[in-house]
Design a protein around this motif. Structure first.
Motif, PDB file in Angstrom:
ATOM      1  N   TYR A  74     -64.350 -43.569 -60.072  1.00  0.00           N
ATOM      2  CA  TYR A  74     -63.366 -44.610 -60.360  1.00  0.00           C
ATOM      3  C   TYR A  74     -63.149 -45.519 -59.151  1.00  0.00           C
ATOM      4  N   GLY A  75     -63.232 -44.955 -57.949  1.00  0.00           N
ATOM      5  CA  GLY A  75     -63.123 -45.768 -56.737  1.00  0.00           C
ATOM      6  C   GLY A  75     -64.235 -46.794 -56.648  1.00  0.00           C
ATOM      7  N   TRP A  76     -65.449 -46.383 -56.989  1.00  0.00           N
ATOM      8  CA  TRP A  76     -66.582 -47.314 -57.007  1.00  0.00           C
ATOM      9  C   TRP A  76     -66.395 -48.366 -58.089  1.00  0.00           C
ATOM     10  N   TYR A  77     -65.846 -47.941 -59.230  1.00  0.00           N
ATOM     11  CA  TYR A  77     -65.577 -48.879 -60.319  1.00  0.00           C
ATOM     12  C   TYR A  77     -64.565 -49.933 -59.865  1.00  0.00           C
ATOM     13  N   MET A  78     -63.528 -49.476 -59.151  1.00  0.00           N
ATOM     14  CA  MET A  78     -62.515 -50.413 -58.661  1.00  0.00           C
ATOM     15  C   MET A  78     -63.109 -51.383 -57.635  1.00  0.00           C
ATOM     16  N   LEU A  79     -63.965 -50.878 -56.750  1.00  0.00           N
ATOM     17  CA  LEU A  79     -64.611 -51.745 -55.763  1.00  0.00           C
ATOM     18  C   LEU A  79     -65.508 -52.771 -56.451  1.00  0.00           C
ATOM     19  N   SER A  80     -66.294 -52.307 -57.421  1.00  0.00           N
ATOM     20  CA  SER A  80     -67.165 -53.202 -58.176  1.00  0.00           C
ATOM     21  C   SER A  80     -66.343 -54.245 -58.916  1.00  0.00           C
ATOM     22  N   GLY A  81     -65.272 -53.793 -59.557  1.00  0.00           N
ATOM     23  CA  GLY A  81     -64.404 -54.721 -60.276  1.00  0.00           C
ATOM     24  C   GLY A  81     -63.735 -55.724 -59.351  1.00  0.00           C
ATOM     25  N   ALA A  82     -63.352 -55.283 -58.149  1.00  0.00           N
ATOM     26  CA  ALA A  82     -62.694 -56.184 -57.196  1.00  0.00           C
ATOM     27  C   ALA A  82     -63.630 -57.304 -56.764  1.00  0.00           C
ATOM     28  N   VAL A  83     -64.904 -56.971 -56.556  1.00  0.00           N
ATOM     29  CA  VAL A  83     -65.892 -57.990 -56.193  1.00  0.00           C
ATOM     30  C   VAL A  83     -65.965 -59.040 -57.309  1.00  0.00           C
ATOM     31  N   CYS A  84     -65.999 -58.572 -58.545  1.00  0.00           N
ATOM     32  CA  CYS A  84     -66.089 -59.493 -59.686  1.00  0.00           C
ATOM     33  C   CYS A  84     -64.776 -60.238 -59.906  1.00  0.00           C
TER      34      CYS A  84
ATOM     35  N   THR B   2     -48.145 -68.247 -62.920  1.00  0.00           N
ATOM     36  CA  THR B   2     -49.373 -67.914 -63.651  1.00  0.00           C
ATOM     37  C   THR B   2     -50.307 -67.049 -62.804  1.00  0.00           C
ATOM     38  N   THR B   3     -50.231 -67.172 -61.478  1.00  0.00           N
ATOM     39  CA  THR B   3     -51.051 -66.334 -60.596  1.00  0.00           C
ATOM     40  C   THR B   3     -50.559 -64.890 -60.639  1.00  0.00           C
ATOM     41  N   TYR B   4     -49.246 -64.706 -60.647  1.00  0.00           N
ATOM     42  CA  TYR B   4     -48.704 -63.350 -60.806  1.00  0.00           C
ATOM     43  C   TYR B   4     -49.164 -62.745 -62.135  1.00  0.00           C
ATOM     44  N   ALA B   5     -49.131 -63.560 -63.188  1.00  0.00           N
ATOM     45  CA  ALA B   5     -49.571 -63.099 -64.505  1.00  0.00           C
ATOM     46  C   ALA B   5     -51.056 -62.750 -64.482  1.00  0.00           C
ATOM     47  N   TYR B   6     -51.845 -63.545 -63.759  1.00  0.00           N
ATOM     48  CA  TYR B   6     -53.271 -63.276 -63.643  1.00  0.00           C
ATOM     49  C   TYR B   6     -53.507 -61.885 -63.051  1.00  0.00           C
ATOM     50  N   PHE B   7     -52.840 -61.580 -61.952  1.00  0.00           N
ATOM     51  CA  PHE B   7     -53.053 -60.285 -61.300  1.00  0.00           C
ATOM     52  C   PHE B   7     -52.527 -59.128 -62.148  1.00  0.00           C
TER      53      PHE B   7
ATOM     54  N   PHE C  61     -61.430 -64.961 -60.326  1.00  0.00           N
ATOM     55  CA  PHE C  61     -60.230 -65.683 -59.908  1.00  0.00           C
ATOM     56  C   PHE C  61     -60.566 -67.122 -59.517  1.00  0.00           C
ATOM     57  N   ILE C  62     -61.698 -67.321 -58.867  1.00  0.00           N
ATOM     58  CA  ILE C  62     -62.106 -68.676 -58.492  1.00  0.00           C
ATOM     59  C   ILE C  62     -62.339 -69.517 -59.745  1.00  0.00           C
ATOM     60  N   VAL C  63     -63.049 -68.940 -60.726  1.00  0.00           N
ATOM     61  CA  VAL C  63     -63.288 -69.658 -61.987  1.00  0.00           C
ATOM     62  C   VAL C  63     -61.960 -69.928 -62.695  1.00  0.00           C
ATOM     63  N   TYR C  64     -61.069 -68.943 -62.688  1.00  0.00           N
ATOM     64  CA  TYR C  64     -59.748 -69.084 -63.322  1.00  0.00           C
ATOM     65  C   TYR C  64     -58.967 -70.243 -62.705  1.00  0.00           C
ATOM     66  N   LYS C  65     -58.906 -70.291 -61.369  1.00  0.00           N
ATOM     67  CA  LYS C  65     -58.134 -71.342 -60.707  1.00  0.00           C
ATOM     68  C   LYS C  65     -58.729 -72.721 -60.987  1.00  0.00           C
TER      69      LYS C  65
END
Length: 196
Positions: A49-59, A152-157, A64-68
């Motif tokens: 799950y830690g690796w999943y979280m790291l992988s997800g964080a990279v994505c 909206t940024t708080y909602a995003y996270f 987030f850049i596309v969202y903004k």
């Protein structure tokens, strides 16, 4: 000089083929094993799950850049969230291959389709969650909103945390089911990917 306690474990080769995108689509053997199975810290594997979280964080950074960008140009936060999330799924497929799951069965397109099927429920359920959080975050105290971070940024996270947990549960359940099926068939190499 320094000895790092992180060690990459060697594993026997497990041939898998994956389709490489390009003008001439050819099968190439990939030698990628997930870091979740090969990296050790003081002799112990780190939780998947830690690796999943790291992988997800990279994505999530790319998402987030596309969202903004979408939020600034379109102005609809829930649409921007949904579109950015859908675009990020292809990146998540590759990132999860390296960090969490390893090789996937079949072609890149087949596995991408499986990823979209697994994430479909996440996308559907995240839209009302995001809409609700956008409304809820608008009610935050003025002191918090005065920090210069849009509600909206708080909602995003908040939505990102929800989708991370929801997707992991779905991927893990799907992964166990196919592993059990492969074990019953007596496959030597169990398929991997979101379905693995």
């Amino acid at each position: 000089l320094f000895r790092l306690p992180v060690v990459l474990q060697k594993r026997p080769p497990r041939p898998k083929t994956a389709m490489c995108a390009g003008p001439a689509l050819r099968h190439h053997k990939l030698d990628v094993f997930p870091l979740a199975e090969t990296v050790r810290w003081r002799g112990k594997a780190l939780p998947r799950y830690g690796w999943y979280m790291l992988s997800g964080a990279v994505c999530d950074v790319a998402q987030f850049i596309v969202y903004k960008l979408l939020c600034a140009s379109v102005g609809a936060p829930t649409f921007a969230w949904t579109a950015a999330y859908l675009v990020s799924i292809a990146l998540r497929q590759e990132s999860h291959k390296v960090f969490v799951f390893g090789h996937y069965d079949g072609t890149w397109y087949q596995n991408l389709w499986r990823f979209y099927c697994v994430y479909f429920t996440t996308v559907l359920t995240s839209m009302p969650v995001n809409a609700l959080l956008v409304r809820a975050m608008a009610l935050l105290p003025r002191e918090i909103l005065a920090l210069g971070i849009a509600h909206t940024t708080y909602a995003y996270f908040g939505t990102t945390i929800y989708t991370g947990l929801f997707s992991y549960v779905r991927l893990k359940a799907n992964w166990r089911r196919v592993r059990a099926t492969a074990a019953r068939r007596g496959d030597a190499a169990v398929g991997v990917g979101p379905h693995a």
